[in-house]
Design an enzyme around this catalytic site. Structure first.
Site, short mmCIF file in Angstrom:
data_model
loop_
_atom_site.label_atom_id
_atom_site.label_comp_id
_atom_site.label_asym_id
_atom_site.label_seq_id
_atom_site.Cartn_x
_atom_site.Cartn_y
_atom_site.Cartn_z
N ARG A 42 -15.16 33.70 -42.16
CA ARG A 42 -16.00 33.12 -43.31
C ARG A 42 -17.47 33.71 -42.93
NH1 ARG A 42 -15.31 26.87 -43.76
NH2 ARG A 42 -13.43 27.42 -44.74
N LYS A 66 -1.18 25.39 -38.49
CA LYS A 66 -0.64 25.90 -39.57
C LYS A 66 0.25 27.15 -39.51
CE LYS A 66 -2.47 27.45 -44.11
NZ LYS A 66 -3.47 27.47 -45.08
N LYS A 78 -10.07 31.79 -35.84
CA LYS A 78 -11.00 31.65 -36.98
C LYS A 78 -12.49 32.53 -36.67
CE LYS A 78 -10.94 30.08 -41.28
NZ LYS A 78 -9.65 29.74 -42.06
N1 LIG Z 1 -5.24 30.93 -53.43
C1 LIG Z 1 -4.33 30.68 -52.13
O1 LIG Z 1 -3.63 31.54 -51.49
C2 LIG Z 1 -4.77 29.33 -51.51
C3 LIG Z 1 -3.89 29.28 -50.08
C4 LIG Z 1 -4.02 28.07 -49.22
C5 LIG Z 1 -5.10 27.02 -49.94
N2 LIG Z 1 -5.66 27.37 -51.05
C6 LIG Z 1 -6.26 26.15 -51.44
O2 LIG Z 1 -5.94 25.74 -52.63
C7 LIG Z 1 -7.16 25.31 -53.62
C8 LIG Z 1 -7.07 26.03 -54.79
O3 LIG Z 1 -7.08 27.59 -54.52
P1 LIG Z 1 -7.30 28.57 -55.63
O4 LIG Z 1 -7.07 29.67 -55.04
O5 LIG Z 1 -6.58 28.21 -56.94
O6 LIG Z 1 -8.87 28.41 -55.80
P2 LIG Z 1 -9.64 28.72 -57.37
O7 LIG Z 1 -11.06 28.74 -57.13
O8 LIG Z 1 -8.94 29.94 -57.98
O9 LIG Z 1 -9.29 27.43 -58.20
C9 LIG Z 1 -9.99 26.13 -57.96
C10 LIG Z 1 -10.16 25.48 -59.53
O10 LIG Z 1 -10.51 24.12 -59.14
C11 LIG Z 1 -11.30 23.83 -60.05
N3 LIG Z 1 -12.00 22.80 -59.62
C12 LIG Z 1 -13.22 22.73 -59.14
N4 LIG Z 1 -13.76 21.46 -58.59
C13 LIG Z 1 -12.83 20.82 -59.38
C14 LIG Z 1 -12.63 19.25 -59.56
N5 LIG Z 1 -13.45 18.31 -59.16
N6 LIG Z 1 -11.59 18.77 -60.55
C15 LIG Z 1 -10.84 19.70 -61.17
N7 LIG Z 1 -10.94 20.86 -60.74
C16 LIG Z 1 -11.78 21.40 -60.09
C17 LIG Z 1 -12.15 25.31 -60.41
O11 LIG Z 1 -12.84 25.07 -61.79
C18 LIG Z 1 -11.15 26.28 -60.21
O12 LIG Z 1 -10.43 26.60 -61.36
C19 LIG Z 1 -8.50 25.59 -52.73
O13 LIG Z 1 -8.62 24.35 -52.12
C20 LIG Z 1 -7.87 26.48 -51.72
O14 LIG Z 1 -8.56 26.59 -50.64
C21 LIG Z 1 -5.46 28.19 -51.80
#
Ligand SMILES: NC(=O)c1ccc[n+]([C@@H]2O[C@H](COP(=O)([O-])OP(=O)(O)OC[C@H]3O[C@@H](n4cnc5c(N)ncnc54)[C@H](O)[C@@H]3O)[C@@H](O)[C@H]2O)c1
Length: 369
Positions: A42, A66, A78
Protein backbone atom coordinates in the site's frame (compact mmCIF):
# COMPACT_ATOMS: atom_id res chain seq x y z
CA UNK A 1 4.29 -0.56 25.47
CA UNK A 2 7.65 -1.00 23.70
CA UNK A 3 8.05 -1.83 20.03
CA UNK A 4 8.39 -5.58 20.66
CA UNK A 5 5.11 -5.60 22.59
CA UNK A 6 3.47 -3.93 19.61
CA UNK A 7 4.80 -6.49 17.11
CA UNK A 8 4.61 -9.50 19.42
CA UNK A 9 2.45 -11.61 17.07
CA UNK A 10 4.61 -10.87 14.02
CA UNK A 11 7.63 -12.89 12.93
CA UNK A 12 9.53 -10.02 11.39
CA UNK A 13 9.11 -6.31 10.73
CA UNK A 14 11.52 -4.62 8.33
CA UNK A 15 12.03 -0.86 8.08
CA UNK A 16 13.30 0.03 4.61
CA UNK A 17 15.10 3.33 4.08
CA UNK A 18 16.68 4.41 0.81
CA UNK A 19 17.72 8.09 0.93
CA UNK A 20 18.70 8.11 -2.78
CA UNK A 21 15.14 7.44 -3.96
CA UNK A 22 13.27 8.74 -0.89
CA UNK A 23 11.86 5.27 -0.17
CA UNK A 24 10.54 4.82 3.34
CA UNK A 25 8.67 1.54 3.69
CA UNK A 26 7.70 -1.01 6.33
CA UNK A 27 7.33 -4.72 5.60
CA UNK A 28 5.43 -6.72 8.24
CA UNK A 29 5.61 -10.50 8.04
CA UNK A 30 2.92 -11.84 10.32
CA UNK A 31 3.32 -15.56 9.72
CA UNK A 32 5.15 -17.97 7.41
CA UNK A 33 3.63 -21.08 8.98
CA UNK A 34 1.63 -21.93 5.85
CA UNK A 35 4.30 -20.76 3.40
CA UNK A 36 6.11 -17.59 2.39
CA UNK A 37 4.20 -14.51 3.44
CA UNK A 38 2.16 -12.56 0.92
CA UNK A 39 0.15 -9.36 0.86
CA UNK A 40 -0.21 -6.19 -1.12
CA UNK A 41 1.97 -3.12 -0.92
CA UNK A 42 0.00 0.00 0.00
CA UNK A 43 1.26 3.52 -0.74
CA UNK A 44 -0.26 6.22 1.45
CA UNK A 45 0.85 9.57 2.88
CA UNK A 46 0.69 8.46 6.52
CA UNK A 47 0.90 11.41 8.92
CA UNK A 48 3.37 9.57 11.16
CA UNK A 49 5.54 6.45 11.08
CA UNK A 50 3.45 5.15 14.01
CA UNK A 51 0.29 5.36 11.86
CA UNK A 52 2.05 3.44 9.08
CA UNK A 53 3.26 0.78 11.51
CA UNK A 54 -0.19 0.36 13.06
CA UNK A 55 -1.77 -0.06 9.62
CA UNK A 56 0.80 -2.55 8.33
CA UNK A 57 0.60 -4.70 11.48
CA UNK A 58 -3.21 -4.81 11.38
CA UNK A 59 -3.39 -5.58 7.66
CA UNK A 60 -0.72 -8.31 7.74
CA UNK A 61 -2.52 -10.21 10.51
CA UNK A 62 -5.69 -10.25 8.38
CA UNK A 63 -3.73 -11.66 5.45
CA UNK A 64 -2.64 -14.72 7.47
CA UNK A 65 -6.30 -15.61 7.99
CA UNK A 66 -7.25 -14.87 4.41
CA UNK A 67 -4.44 -17.08 3.06
CA UNK A 68 -5.32 -19.91 5.44
CA UNK A 69 -8.97 -19.75 4.40
CA UNK A 70 -8.12 -19.77 0.70
CA UNK A 71 -5.69 -22.72 1.09
CA UNK A 72 -3.00 -20.97 -0.92
CA UNK A 73 0.12 -22.15 0.97
CA UNK A 74 1.08 -18.61 1.86
CA UNK A 75 1.30 -16.73 5.12
CA UNK A 76 0.28 -13.18 5.93
CA UNK A 77 2.26 -10.08 5.13
CA UNK A 78 1.60 -6.50 4.22
CA UNK A 79 3.90 -3.67 3.29
CA UNK A 80 3.42 0.07 3.20
CA UNK A 81 5.34 2.75 1.38
CA UNK A 82 5.04 6.10 3.14
CA UNK A 83 4.31 8.68 0.44
CA UNK A 84 1.72 10.25 -1.80
CA UNK A 85 0.98 7.94 -4.76
CA UNK A 86 0.13 10.95 -6.95
CA UNK A 87 3.38 12.80 -6.22
CA UNK A 88 6.08 10.54 -4.85
CA UNK A 89 6.19 7.57 -7.25
CA UNK A 90 9.21 6.88 -9.47
CA UNK A 91 10.59 3.79 -11.19
CA UNK A 92 13.71 4.08 -8.97
CA UNK A 93 11.61 4.08 -5.81
CA UNK A 94 9.92 0.81 -6.78
CA UNK A 95 13.25 -0.70 -7.84
CA UNK A 96 14.65 0.20 -4.41
CA UNK A 97 11.60 -1.42 -2.82
CA UNK A 98 12.23 -4.49 -5.01
CA UNK A 99 15.77 -4.76 -3.64
CA UNK A 100 14.43 -4.84 -0.07
CA UNK A 101 11.93 -7.51 -1.11
CA UNK A 102 14.75 -9.56 -2.65
CA UNK A 103 16.86 -9.21 0.50
CA UNK A 104 14.24 -11.32 2.31
CA UNK A 105 15.17 -14.25 0.09
CA UNK A 106 11.68 -15.52 -0.69
CA UNK A 107 10.15 -15.09 2.75
CA UNK A 108 7.69 -12.67 1.22
CA UNK A 109 5.87 -11.94 -2.05
CA UNK A 110 4.07 -8.72 -2.78
CA UNK A 111 1.96 -6.88 -5.35
CA UNK A 112 -0.60 -4.10 -5.67
CA UNK A 113 -2.86 -2.63 -3.02
CA UNK A 114 -4.39 0.80 -2.40
CA UNK A 115 -2.18 3.46 -4.02
CA UNK A 116 -0.10 1.08 -6.15
CA UNK A 117 -0.76 -0.40 -9.60
CA UNK A 118 0.62 -3.44 -11.40
CA UNK A 119 2.90 -1.24 -13.54
CA UNK A 120 4.74 -0.07 -10.37
CA UNK A 121 5.76 -3.67 -9.78
CA UNK A 122 7.09 -4.02 -13.32
CA UNK A 123 9.89 -1.77 -11.97
CA UNK A 124 10.21 -3.78 -8.75
CA UNK A 125 10.45 -7.06 -10.69
CA UNK A 126 13.73 -5.89 -12.23
CA UNK A 127 15.23 -6.38 -8.77
CA UNK A 128 13.25 -9.33 -7.42
CA UNK A 129 11.27 -12.35 -8.59
CA UNK A 130 9.08 -12.14 -5.47
CA UNK A 131 6.37 -10.06 -7.15
CA UNK A 132 2.85 -11.30 -7.92
CA UNK A 133 -0.21 -9.77 -9.55
CA UNK A 134 1.74 -8.52 -12.55
CA UNK A 135 0.06 -7.52 -15.83
CA UNK A 136 -0.65 -10.46 -18.14
CA UNK A 137 2.05 -9.39 -20.61
CA UNK A 138 4.61 -9.80 -17.80
CA UNK A 139 3.43 -13.28 -16.88
CA UNK A 140 0.70 -12.26 -14.44
CA UNK A 141 -2.80 -13.69 -14.24
CA UNK A 142 -4.62 -10.57 -15.49
CA UNK A 143 -7.80 -9.00 -14.12
CA UNK A 144 -8.25 -10.38 -10.58
CA UNK A 145 -11.86 -9.18 -10.41
CA UNK A 146 -12.87 -12.14 -12.62
CA UNK A 147 -12.07 -14.84 -10.01
CA UNK A 148 -13.19 -12.50 -7.22
CA UNK A 149 -16.63 -12.15 -8.85
CA UNK A 150 -16.79 -15.92 -9.37
CA UNK A 151 -16.00 -16.41 -5.67
CA UNK A 152 -18.90 -14.12 -4.78
CA UNK A 153 -21.20 -16.24 -6.96
CA UNK A 154 -20.02 -19.44 -5.19
CA UNK A 155 -20.58 -17.61 -1.90
CA UNK A 156 -24.16 -16.75 -2.88
CA UNK A 157 -24.82 -20.36 -3.93
CA UNK A 158 -23.56 -21.73 -0.59
CA UNK A 159 -25.62 -19.14 1.27
CA UNK A 160 -28.75 -19.84 -0.78
CA UNK A 161 -28.37 -23.53 0.07
CA UNK A 162 -28.49 -22.74 3.79
CA UNK A 163 -31.17 -20.07 3.59
CA UNK A 164 -33.54 -21.62 1.06
CA UNK A 165 -32.35 -25.21 0.63
CA UNK A 166 -31.23 -24.77 -2.98
CA UNK A 167 -28.10 -23.31 -4.60
CA UNK A 168 -30.05 -21.83 -7.50
CA UNK A 169 -29.36 -18.16 -8.19
CA UNK A 170 -32.59 -17.59 -10.09
CA UNK A 171 -36.04 -16.62 -8.81
CA UNK A 172 -34.48 -14.42 -6.17
CA UNK A 173 -33.94 -10.72 -5.63
CA UNK A 174 -30.48 -9.34 -4.93
CA UNK A 175 -29.36 -5.90 -3.76
CA UNK A 176 -26.00 -5.03 -5.32
CA UNK A 177 -24.01 -2.12 -3.90
CA UNK A 178 -21.32 -0.96 -6.34
CA UNK A 179 -21.08 -1.78 -10.04
CA UNK A 180 -17.30 -1.62 -10.34
CA UNK A 181 -15.03 -4.38 -11.58
CA UNK A 182 -16.46 -7.04 -9.25
CA UNK A 183 -20.05 -5.84 -8.67
CA UNK A 184 -20.79 -5.43 -12.37
CA UNK A 185 -19.70 -8.99 -13.15
CA UNK A 186 -21.74 -10.39 -10.27
CA UNK A 187 -24.82 -8.40 -11.33
CA UNK A 188 -24.40 -9.53 -14.95
CA UNK A 189 -24.21 -13.20 -13.94
CA UNK A 190 -27.30 -12.87 -11.71
CA UNK A 191 -29.23 -11.31 -14.59
CA UNK A 192 -28.17 -14.20 -16.84
CA UNK A 193 -29.58 -16.59 -14.21
CA UNK A 194 -32.93 -14.80 -14.31
CA UNK A 195 -32.69 -13.01 -10.98
CA UNK A 196 -34.15 -9.59 -10.12
CA UNK A 197 -31.85 -6.81 -8.96
CA UNK A 198 -31.81 -3.65 -6.93
CA UNK A 199 -28.60 -1.75 -7.63
CA UNK A 200 -26.91 1.37 -6.39
CA UNK A 201 -23.84 2.96 -7.92
CA UNK A 202 -22.66 6.60 -8.09
CA UNK A 203 -21.36 6.24 -11.66
CA UNK A 204 -24.23 6.91 -14.13
CA UNK A 205 -22.14 5.25 -16.84
CA UNK A 206 -21.83 1.98 -14.90
CA UNK A 207 -25.60 1.97 -14.26
CA UNK A 208 -26.33 2.67 -17.95
CA UNK A 209 -23.94 -0.13 -18.96
CA UNK A 210 -25.75 -2.60 -16.69
CA UNK A 211 -29.18 -1.58 -17.98
CA UNK A 212 -27.88 -2.11 -21.51
CA UNK A 213 -26.45 -5.54 -20.57
CA UNK A 214 -29.88 -6.40 -19.14
CA UNK A 215 -31.45 -5.58 -22.54
CA UNK A 216 -28.92 -7.81 -24.34
CA UNK A 217 -29.37 -10.68 -21.84
CA UNK A 218 -33.15 -10.30 -21.99
CA UNK A 219 -33.64 -9.62 -18.30
CA UNK A 220 -34.51 -6.02 -17.48
CA UNK A 221 -35.58 -6.67 -13.93
CA UNK A 222 -33.25 -4.00 -12.52
CA UNK A 223 -34.35 -1.29 -10.10
CA UNK A 224 -31.87 1.50 -9.52
CA UNK A 225 -31.98 3.01 -6.04
CA UNK A 226 -29.93 5.81 -4.62
CA UNK A 227 -27.27 5.57 -1.90
CA UNK A 228 -28.59 4.57 1.51
CA UNK A 229 -31.87 3.18 0.13
CA UNK A 230 -30.09 -0.05 -0.84
CA UNK A 231 -29.99 -1.11 2.84
CA UNK A 232 -33.77 -1.15 3.19
CA UNK A 233 -34.89 -2.92 0.01
CA UNK A 234 -36.87 -6.15 0.20
CA UNK A 235 -34.33 -8.53 -1.31
CA UNK A 236 -33.05 -12.01 -0.50
CA UNK A 237 -29.33 -11.21 -0.43
CA UNK A 238 -27.41 -7.94 0.04
CA UNK A 239 -24.20 -7.93 -2.05
CA UNK A 240 -21.77 -5.21 -0.91
CA UNK A 241 -19.14 -4.65 -3.62
CA UNK A 242 -18.05 -1.08 -2.93
CA UNK A 243 -16.78 0.19 0.40
CA UNK A 244 -16.05 -1.08 3.93
CA UNK A 245 -18.00 -0.52 7.17
CA UNK A 246 -21.42 -0.89 5.52
CA UNK A 247 -22.70 -3.35 8.15
CA UNK A 248 -23.21 -1.13 11.18
CA UNK A 249 -25.83 -0.17 13.79
CA UNK A 250 -27.71 2.13 11.40
CA UNK A 251 -27.80 -0.10 8.32
CA UNK A 252 -28.50 -3.44 10.03
CA UNK A 253 -31.55 -1.93 11.71
CA UNK A 254 -33.05 -1.23 8.26
CA UNK A 255 -32.18 -4.48 6.52
CA UNK A 256 -34.86 -6.83 5.24
CA UNK A 257 -32.55 -9.34 3.52
CA UNK A 258 -31.93 -12.93 4.61
CA UNK A 259 -28.18 -12.90 3.93
CA UNK A 260 -25.14 -10.75 3.12
CA UNK A 261 -22.51 -12.00 0.65
CA UNK A 262 -20.15 -9.60 -1.10
CA UNK A 263 -16.61 -8.74 -2.14
CA UNK A 264 -16.03 -5.48 -0.25
CA UNK A 265 -13.25 -5.64 2.33
CA UNK A 266 -14.03 -5.04 6.01
CA UNK A 267 -17.82 -4.95 5.59
CA UNK A 268 -18.45 -5.18 9.35
CA UNK A 269 -17.87 -1.85 11.03
CA UNK A 270 -17.00 -3.79 14.19
CA UNK A 271 -16.86 -7.56 14.86
CA UNK A 272 -19.94 -7.27 17.10
CA UNK A 273 -22.03 -6.37 14.04
CA UNK A 274 -21.75 -9.98 12.90
CA UNK A 275 -23.58 -11.01 16.09
CA UNK A 276 -26.15 -8.28 15.48
CA UNK A 277 -26.81 -9.71 12.00
CA UNK A 278 -27.19 -13.22 13.46
CA UNK A 279 -29.66 -11.93 16.06
CA UNK A 280 -31.69 -10.41 13.25
CA UNK A 281 -31.70 -13.74 11.41
CA UNK A 282 -29.41 -12.48 8.62
CA UNK A 283 -26.75 -14.97 7.54
CA UNK A 284 -23.40 -13.23 7.04
CA UNK A 285 -20.82 -14.82 4.71
CA UNK A 286 -17.47 -13.47 6.02
CA UNK A 287 -15.94 -11.09 3.47
CA UNK A 288 -12.41 -12.45 3.59
CA UNK A 289 -13.67 -15.94 2.73
CA UNK A 290 -15.95 -14.72 -0.09
CA UNK A 291 -13.49 -12.32 -1.77
CA UNK A 292 -10.46 -14.64 -1.90
CA UNK A 293 -10.67 -15.24 -5.68
CA UNK A 294 -8.20 -12.43 -6.45
CA UNK A 295 -5.72 -13.76 -3.88
CA UNK A 296 -6.08 -17.26 -5.32
CA UNK A 297 -5.24 -15.89 -8.76
CA UNK A 298 -2.16 -13.87 -7.80
CA UNK A 299 -0.65 -16.64 -5.66
CA UNK A 300 -1.33 -19.17 -8.41
CA UNK A 301 1.01 -17.19 -10.68
CA UNK A 302 3.95 -18.99 -9.02
CA UNK A 303 2.86 -22.16 -10.79
CA UNK A 304 2.67 -20.25 -14.11
CA UNK A 305 -0.55 -18.30 -14.75
CA UNK A 306 -3.44 -20.59 -15.68
CA UNK A 307 -6.97 -19.21 -15.70
CA UNK A 308 -8.73 -22.58 -15.61
CA UNK A 309 -6.78 -23.73 -12.55
CA UNK A 310 -7.64 -20.47 -10.78
CA UNK A 311 -11.34 -20.95 -11.54
CA UNK A 312 -11.16 -24.51 -10.19
CA UNK A 313 -9.37 -23.41 -7.00
CA UNK A 314 -11.89 -20.61 -6.46
CA UNK A 315 -14.65 -23.21 -6.10
CA UNK A 316 -13.19 -24.05 -2.65
CA UNK A 317 -14.92 -20.88 -1.40
CA UNK A 318 -18.24 -22.72 -1.67
CA UNK A 319 -17.04 -25.65 0.48
CA UNK A 320 -15.29 -23.45 3.04
CA UNK A 321 -18.41 -21.36 3.55
CA UNK A 322 -20.62 -24.41 4.05
CA UNK A 323 -18.22 -25.71 6.72
CA UNK A 324 -18.18 -22.30 8.44
CA UNK A 325 -21.99 -22.01 8.36
CA UNK A 326 -22.29 -25.50 9.85
CA UNK A 327 -19.89 -24.76 12.75
CA UNK A 328 -21.59 -21.39 13.37
CA UNK A 329 -24.94 -23.17 13.65
CA UNK A 330 -23.82 -26.20 15.68
CA UNK A 331 -21.74 -24.19 18.16
CA UNK A 332 -24.05 -21.15 18.30
CA UNK A 333 -21.28 -18.73 17.38
CA UNK A 334 -21.19 -15.98 14.78
CA UNK A 335 -20.02 -16.84 11.27
CA UNK A 336 -17.05 -14.52 11.79
CA UNK A 337 -16.00 -16.43 14.90
CA UNK A 338 -16.50 -19.71 13.02
CA UNK A 339 -14.38 -18.55 10.08
CA UNK A 340 -11.59 -17.31 12.36
CA UNK A 341 -11.56 -20.73 14.06
CA UNK A 342 -11.60 -22.42 10.64
CA UNK A 343 -8.38 -20.54 9.75
CA UNK A 344 -6.71 -20.99 13.15
CA UNK A 345 -7.28 -24.76 12.92
CA UNK A 346 -5.44 -24.90 9.60
CA UNK A 347 -2.53 -22.83 10.92
CA UNK A 348 -2.21 -24.93 14.09
CA UNK A 349 -2.28 -28.17 12.10
CA UNK A 350 0.59 -27.00 9.91
CA UNK A 351 2.65 -25.65 12.83
CA UNK A 352 3.26 -29.16 14.07
CA UNK A 353 5.09 -30.15 10.90
CA UNK A 354 7.19 -27.07 10.23
CA UNK A 355 10.40 -25.66 11.60
CA UNK A 356 11.81 -22.18 11.43
CA UNK A 357 14.51 -23.33 9.01
CA UNK A 358 12.12 -24.96 6.54
CA UNK A 359 9.97 -21.88 6.68
CA UNK A 360 12.88 -19.58 6.00
CA UNK A 361 14.02 -20.91 2.64
CA UNK A 362 12.35 -20.30 -0.72
CA UNK A 363 9.68 -22.86 -1.62
CA UNK A 364 10.70 -25.28 -4.36
CA UNK A 365 7.87 -24.30 -6.66
CA UNK A 366 8.19 -23.29 -10.24
CA UNK A 367 9.40 -19.71 -10.52
CA UNK A 368 9.10 -17.39 -13.44
CA UNK A 369 12.75 -16.37 -13.34
N1 LIG B 1 -11.02 -6.52 -7.51
C1 LIG B 1 -10.71 -7.56 -6.75
O1 LIG B 1 -10.15 -8.55 -7.20
C2 LIG B 1 -11.06 -7.54 -5.27
C3 LIG B 1 -10.57 -8.57 -4.46
C4 LIG B 1 -10.91 -8.57 -3.10
C5 LIG B 1 -11.69 -7.56 -2.57
N2 LIG B 1 -12.15 -6.56 -3.41
C6 LIG B 1 -12.99 -5.51 -2.81
O2 LIG B 1 -14.27 -5.52 -3.45
C7 LIG B 1 -14.77 -4.17 -3.56
C8 LIG B 1 -15.04 -3.86 -5.04
O3 LIG B 1 -13.83 -4.02 -5.75
P1 LIG B 1 -13.71 -3.54 -7.28
O4 LIG B 1 -12.43 -4.08 -7.77
O5 LIG B 1 -14.99 -3.85 -7.97
O6 LIG B 1 -13.58 -1.97 -7.06
P2 LIG B 1 -14.01 -0.82 -8.08
O7 LIG B 1 -13.31 0.39 -7.60
O8 LIG B 1 -13.81 -1.27 -9.48
O9 LIG B 1 -15.59 -0.71 -7.84
C9 LIG B 1 -16.16 -0.11 -6.72
C10 LIG B 1 -17.46 0.52 -7.20
O10 LIG B 1 -18.21 0.95 -6.08
C11 LIG B 1 -18.77 2.22 -6.38
N3 LIG B 1 -19.08 2.89 -5.12
C12 LIG B 1 -18.28 3.63 -4.33
N4 LIG B 1 -18.95 4.06 -3.26
C13 LIG B 1 -20.20 3.56 -3.36
C14 LIG B 1 -21.35 3.63 -2.55
N5 LIG B 1 -21.36 4.32 -1.40
N6 LIG B 1 -22.48 2.99 -2.96
C15 LIG B 1 -22.49 2.29 -4.11
N7 LIG B 1 -21.41 2.18 -4.91
C16 LIG B 1 -20.29 2.81 -4.54
C17 LIG B 1 -17.72 2.91 -7.22
O11 LIG B 1 -18.28 3.96 -8.00
C18 LIG B 1 -17.23 1.75 -8.08
O12 LIG B 1 -17.97 1.62 -9.28
C19 LIG B 1 -13.71 -3.28 -2.90
O13 LIG B 1 -14.05 -3.12 -1.55
C20 LIG B 1 -12.44 -4.11 -3.02
O14 LIG B 1 -11.50 -3.78 -2.00
C21 LIG B 1 -11.86 -6.54 -4.73
Amino acid sequence: MDLFDQIHEHEQVVFCNDPDTGLKAIIAIHSTVLGPATGGCRMYPYATVEDALEDVLRLSRGMTYKCAAADVDFGGEKSVIIGDPKRDKSPELFRAFGRFVESLNGRFYTGTDMGTIAEDFVHAMKETSCVIGLPEEYGGGGDSSIPTALGVIYGIQATNLIVSGCISLSDKTYAVQGLGKVGFKVAERLLQEGASLYVTEPSDQAVADLLQRGEVIGNTSIKVVSGEDIYGVAADVFIPCAIGGVLNDETIGNMKVKAVVGSANNQLKEDRHCIKLKEKGILYAPDYIVNAGGLIQVTDELYGANKQRVMNKTKAIYDSLLEIFEVSESESISTLEASNRFCEKKIEARKAGSSFFSRYTRPKWKFRH
